[in-house]
Design a protein around this motif. Structure first.
Motif, PDB file in Angstrom:
ATOM      1  N   SER A 170       3.933   1.000  -7.903  1.00 56.94           N
ATOM      2  CA  SER A 170       3.865   1.229  -6.460  1.00 56.94           C
ATOM      3  C   SER A 170       2.488   1.788  -6.124  1.00 56.94           C
ATOM      4  N   GLU A 172       0.114   3.810  -3.262  1.00 54.65           N
ATOM      5  CA  GLU A 172       0.139   4.709  -2.111  1.00 54.65           C
ATOM      6  C   GLU A 172      -1.125   4.607  -1.266  1.00 54.65           C
ATOM      7  N   GLU A 173      -2.282   4.403  -1.911  1.00 56.09           N
ATOM      8  CA  GLU A 173      -3.552   4.424  -1.185  1.00 56.09           C
ATOM      9  C   GLU A 173      -4.519   3.357  -1.709  1.00 56.09           C
ATOM     10  N   ASN A 210      -0.231   6.463   6.691  1.00 57.86           N
ATOM     11  CA  ASN A 210       1.212   6.712   6.810  1.00 57.86           C
ATOM     12  C   ASN A 210       1.896   5.553   7.545  1.00 57.86           C
ATOM     13  N   GLY A 323      -1.573   5.233  -7.109  1.00 57.67           N
ATOM     14  CA  GLY A 323      -0.148   4.979  -7.028  1.00 57.67           C
ATOM     15  C   GLY A 323       0.544   5.451  -8.278  1.00 57.67           C
ATOM     16  N   ASP A 329       1.444   9.294 -12.138  1.00 52.89           N
ATOM     17  CA  ASP A 329       0.345   9.048 -11.212  1.00 52.89           C
ATOM     18  C   ASP A 329      -0.755   8.256 -11.909  1.00 52.89           C
TER      19      ASP A 329
END
Length: 412
Positions: A170, A172-173, A210, A323, A329
């Motif tokens: 996954s 995230e950024e 977000n 991610g 992490d």
């Protein structure tokens, strides 16, 4: 298999595109270059011939064209039997050239999002305002249209897709960082069309955070990174094309773009903006002349292509992706470093033009060979990034990856 290329535009990026098409004309076929000023196109033709860039014997011709004239563009596509159109002209002509390709059946490639001269930083996602409105038509007619296939947007979109697909469970950024650590020796100049350059920075800074659009002011948010080769560099969050497709196509909640600026650039830019000289809206002089301040500034600044002979230093452009993988992490940096002097020696353009001009030729080759001949409109992240990255490695833009395993070349 598609063959024969029409290059629209005659600036520094078009020069790179022409040289690279010539180096691969055994696959791409005949090459035609068109812009409003035929002399500029002929100068590129002459440069290609002087450097002996043609891999095999073939046509290489210059043409005058107003690319806003759809019928004229269609006629030139038909006359030259071009099945591949690489649009590296002004962002104002995108929709006209795209429509000409749709009506003639030619594949369409560009390197930047469409803009209207009197509008800046429209409501995001920007692609939805113009290009994406032709998606259904492209699919209906089987037209391949690859949007934003320069470096950023373009290669960085492929880097993002590789990261999401190959290195994470996954993400995230995605933070795209664009650093030019080179020097052109001029008091002040822009590395590409001043009008387009300034328009990027005079409106709102849109980012995807977000899972929603977030607005900031230019130079409001900054970061400092220790980057390969170019070292510690400060960059500022900026609105940019790739944020507007990656945010919609990859399902990542945070996508941002960061560009490096020196203090001198920021100071000059701020003065010009505060004086109203970067406005795209017309004003009337005391003599009754109507002028657009931004176009006047463009006219007095150095032509970006003129910077190439004295440009020194390197660029570093890539994606910092964060991610999780196997519950832990993870962070990777996928990037390229280009050298201004090496670019000039090879094709007569500076490094910024080189990084923007090589990728659309790689994409054209993949379309010609069938791998990217999608038969619909796509952004780069929607295509298989692996053959693209492999081809760029061979064509002068090698990719590297830095993560917990070290810093190494990336290929597939």
């Amino acid at each position: 298999m598609k063959k024969n290329v029409l290059i629209i535009g005659a600036g520094g990026v078009a020069q790179v595109v022409a040289h690279k098409c010539a180096q691969h004309n055994d696959v791409l076929g005949n090459i035609h270059i068109a812009s409003r000023t035929a002399d500029k196109c002929q100068a590129i033709v002459d440069s290609v011939k002087e450097k002996g860039s043609l891999k095999v014997a073939g046509e290489l011709q210059a043409h005058a064209l107003n690319a806003l004239d759809i019928e004229a563009t269609k006629a030139l596509i038909d006359k030259t039997q071009s099945q591949l159109v690489i649009n590296v002209g002004s962002a104002f002509i995108n929709m006209s050239v795209l429509q000409a390709c749709i009506e003639t059946g030619a594949a369409y490639l560009d390197t930047a999002i469409h803009e209207e001269p009197d509008k800046i930083c429209e409501t995001p996602p920007w692609y939805a305002n113009y290009e994406w409105k032709r998606k259904e038509l492209c699919a209906e007619k089987g037209i391949t249209a690859v949007l934003g296939v320069g470096f950023d947007p373009g290669v960085v979109n492929a880097y993002a897709a590789v990261a999401v697909n190959e290195y994470f469970d996954s993400v995230e950024e995605i933070d795209i960082i664009d650093i030019n650590a080179g020097s052109h020796g001029k008091y002040f100049a822009t590395n590409f069309d001043p009008e387009i350059n300034f328009r990027e920075f005079t409106g709102q800074v849109w980012s995807w955070q977000n899972s929603q659009w977030t607005s900031n002011k230019m130079f409001e948010v900054k970061r400092t990174d220790d980057l390969p080769v170019v070292g510690s560099q400060t960059s500022y969050m900026t609105g940019h094309d790739e944020v507007h497709s990656l945010s919609q196509n990859l399902g990542v909640p945070n996508v941002r773009f960061w560009m490096g600026f020196g203090e001198h650039y920021i100071n000059v830019f701020t003065v010009l903006k505060n004086l109203g000289l970067l406005s795209e809206q017309p004003v009337t002089t005391a003599e009754g002349l109507e002028v657009i301040p931004l176009k006047v500034v463009k006219a007095v600044l150095p032509d970006p292509s003129s910077l190439a002979p004295d440009y020194a230093g390197k660029t570093c452009i890539g994606d910092v992706v964060k991610g999780k993988k196997d519950g832990k992490d993870k962070e990777v940096f996928i990037y390229n470093v280009a050298d201004h002097a090496e670019a000039y020696a090879e094709v007569g353009s500076q490094g910024i033009s080189y990084t923007a001009g090589v990728p659309p030729v790689a994409a054209a080759i993949l379309i010609a060979q069938g791998a990217w001949d999608a038969g619909k409109m796509v952004n780069v992240e929607e295509l298989d990034p692996k053959p693209f990255i492999n081809l760029l490695n061979e064509m002068g833009l090698p990719t590297r990856i830095k993560d917990e395993q070290g810093d190494r070349a990336l290929s597939f």
